[in-house]
Write a protein that holds these residues in place. Structure first.
Motif, short mmCIF file in Angstrom:
data_model
loop_
_atom_site.label_atom_id
_atom_site.label_comp_id
_atom_site.label_asym_id
_atom_site.label_seq_id
_atom_site.Cartn_x
_atom_site.Cartn_y
_atom_site.Cartn_z
N ARG A 76 -1.94 1.61 8.17
CA ARG A 76 -3.18 0.98 8.64
C ARG A 76 -4.26 2.05 8.71
O ARG A 76 -3.99 3.20 9.01
N GLY A 113 0.53 0.65 0.50
CA GLY A 113 -0.42 -0.10 1.32
C GLY A 113 0.10 -0.41 2.71
O GLY A 113 -0.33 -1.37 3.34
N ARG A 114 1.04 0.40 3.19
CA ARG A 114 1.63 0.11 4.50
C ARG A 114 0.83 0.72 5.65
O ARG A 114 0.78 0.16 6.73
N ARG A 163 -5.36 -1.99 -9.86
CA ARG A 163 -4.20 -1.40 -9.20
C ARG A 163 -3.28 -0.73 -10.22
O ARG A 163 -2.74 0.35 -9.96
N LYS A 181 -7.79 -0.34 -0.11
CA LYS A 181 -6.68 -1.24 0.24
C LYS A 181 -6.98 -2.67 -0.22
O LYS A 181 -6.13 -3.36 -0.78
N ASP A 182 -8.22 -3.08 0.01
CA ASP A 182 -8.65 -4.43 -0.37
C ASP A 182 -8.61 -4.61 -1.90
O ASP A 182 -8.06 -5.59 -2.42
N LEU A 224 -4.03 7.87 1.00
CA LEU A 224 -3.20 6.85 1.66
C LEU A 224 -1.73 7.06 1.31
O LEU A 224 -0.85 6.94 2.18
N GLU A 240 1.36 7.90 3.89
CA GLU A 240 2.56 7.05 3.98
C GLU A 240 3.83 7.86 3.81
O GLU A 240 4.84 7.60 4.45
N ALA A 289 -6.64 6.39 -2.78
CA ALA A 289 -5.22 6.03 -2.77
C ALA A 289 -4.32 7.26 -2.63
O ALA A 289 -3.24 7.18 -2.02
N GLU A 346 -5.22 -4.98 -3.50
CA GLU A 346 -4.67 -6.33 -3.34
C GLU A 346 -5.32 -7.31 -4.30
O GLU A 346 -4.65 -8.14 -4.91
N TYR A 398 1.74 4.31 -4.02
CA TYR A 398 0.97 3.65 -2.97
C TYR A 398 1.65 2.33 -2.59
O TYR A 398 1.96 1.52 -3.47
#
Lengths: 293, 200
Positions: free
Chosen positions: A122, A119-120, A103, A93-94, A66, A70, A63, A97, A117
């Motif tokens: 890809r 999660g935007r 999280r 990412k999975d 990521l 971002e 994370a 969610e 984070y």
């Protein structure tokens, strides 16, 4: 020619045993107008070895990358060439969610260092980027040195297509086959294309991993391939570096990254694509490829 | 504990463990496992395991904690996710294996002298200290713990990689700039505290 920009996440192998993957990836992508900008201060992806020790820590490591991407490159996609890193990010990412309690722990860890984070971003594999953002027709138009003489066993390994299967079938993928054909190579039907190479286990417990490596190499040769083309540093390492420990191969079989043969077909000089870094020499094969064309 | 015939009494089984297994990622629906064996068939490593993945699930559900946590199986899983995709009941066996590894380490139950858990621990130490792993350093550190003589076996390949620029020649390992940040983050993630102390 317009240039598309991506966030490049190298991972540890690209800086070590997979140097030729990074070299050929950056070179071929630049030639195609796909600019890879390395993520500033990236850390370990939280790969499988870490996940077996500390799940929340592994997710936090993924994370952080990521979140950094971002923040520094809003709206840009992350390109992760190593299958293990690619999977680590998709899994993070999975999980973010699906498991709110995990999280919350990861969010707390990131807050401690002033990151967030969303999660935007890809997460994408370079093979999919080439096929989707450029497409086979466009690639075909860019080919300057068709790979006649290369008879390739397309080897996807496991984690690029499983379990998330973002762009291809988990057991019967075709994307690499199609790319190789577009580059002018002959592609054999390789039944083991998504069988595992043993990943890092092969180095740690050779007695188990070598059985898999042996099957993969022999099968490729029996299928008539004169090279294995792969998309993953662990696959390349295992098939290339342990080949000398096996008996039964008719002749050594070079194990190439798809980015190396892509670069070759684009007409780039061999020395810029890291071919000399392989343990099993590709020289005899390279001398044959495209020379008749 | 175990009788001569290998039979265990129900009272010797660990119900807490069986329940815990249904609360971790991948283990949520192991009670729905129909023992079809698709996982073991798909697994490229099952031939080398002491229990196939199907048997691991069966053992976990009944509470055979010792057998599962000290098995080689969980440390031979190469994370290829073939089982997870094949499972007709949608059990993510690969992710479940991670939960078992984590618990085995936490309880110090992993098979002694087996390389994978040692590598995993040394990998985690490198990453905690520097934010990144360096492949050559990992091999050296793990083998110093396992069997230093084995390093000789790695020497020929190491030399080949070194000559081809695929191994860092300098003793300075890969690391992030913000090492303090990575450490602070991992500390705040609430990772296993006992181990952090152990590593000091």
């Amino acid at each position: 020619m317009s240039v598309r920009e991506y966030v490049y996440y190298p991972g540890c192998a690209a800086k070590g045993t997979a140097r030729q993957y990074e070299e050929s990836l950056l070179r071929a992508f630049r030639e195609l107008g796909l600019e890879l900008v390395e993520l500033e201060d990236w850390n370990c992806c939280g790969s499988s070895l870490y996940s077996g020790i500390d799940k929340v820590g592994a997710l936090s490591l993924a994370a952080r990358n990521l979140a950094l991407a971002e923040k520094a490159h809003p709206g840009k996609d992350i390109v992760a060439p190593c299958s293990a890193c690619y999977l680590s990010f998709l899994k993070a990412k999975d999980y973010m969610e699906r498991y709110p309690e995990l999280r919350a722990e990861v969010d707390r860890a990131l807050r401690a260092i002033g990151l967030e984070y969303h999660g935007r971003a890809r997460v994408r594999h370079p093979l999919e980027v080439v096929l989707t953002d450029l497409g086979l027709e466009e690639i075909g138009r860019r080919v300057k040195r068709p790979l006649q003489g290369l008879v390739a066993a397309p080897y996807y390994g496991c984690q690029t297509t499983r379990p998330y299967s973002q762009f291809d079938h988990p057991f019967y993928p075709e994307s690499l086959d199609q790319l190789l054909r577009a580059l002018g190579a002959e592609v054999v039907e390789y039944p083991l294309k998504t069988k595992c190479c043993g990943s890092s286990i092969t180095g740690m417990a050779e007695w188990a991993g070598l059985g898999l490596v042996r099957a993969l190499l022999l099968e490729a040769q029996k299928c008539g391939a004169n090279a294995i083309v792969t998309v993953c540093p662990l696959c390349q390492f295992n098939l290339d570096c342990y080949q000398s420990k096996l008996t039964g191969l008719a002749s050594p079989i070079p194990v190439l990254y798809f980015t190396q043969v892509l670069g070759l077909a684009l007409g780039l000089p061999e020395r810029e694509l890291g071919f000399a870094r392989a343990v099993v020499s590709a020289e005899p094969l390279l001398a044959r490829i495209g020379s008749g064309g | 504990m175990e009788s001569a015939s290998g039979v265990k009494f129900e009272a010797e089984l660990d119900r807490e463990f069986a329940h815990w297994a249904t609360t971790v990622p991948g283990g949520e629906n192991i009670r729905e496992c129909i023992q079809c064996g698709a996982c073991s068939g798909a697994c490229p490593m099952s031939g080398y395991m002491d229990y196939t993945p199907r048997r691991i699930i069966a053992l976990v559900r009944e509470g055979f904690k010792e057998e599962v946590l000290s098995s080689r199986t969980i440390w031979l899983c190469a994370s290829c996710y073939a089982c997870a995709v094949e499972c007709p009941q949608g059990i993510n066996i690969t992710d479940f294996m991670y939960a078992l590894k984590e618990r085995a380490i936490k309880e110090g139950r992993y098979p002694k002298g087996f390389p994978t858990p040692i590598y995993a621990q040394e990998f985690a130490k490198l990453v905690r200290a520097r934010g990144r792993s360096t492949e050559s350093l990992l091999v050296i550190r793990a083998n110093l713990r396992l069997n230093p003589l084995k390093l000789l076996k790695f020497a020929p390949l190491g030399l080949k990689l070194l000559l081809r620029g695929r191994m860092r020649p300098s003793p300075r390992p890969e690391q992030v700039r913000d090492r303090a940040g990575v450490r602070a983050m991992l500390a705040a993630s609430g990772g296993p505290k006992a181990r952090h102390e152990h590593e000091r």
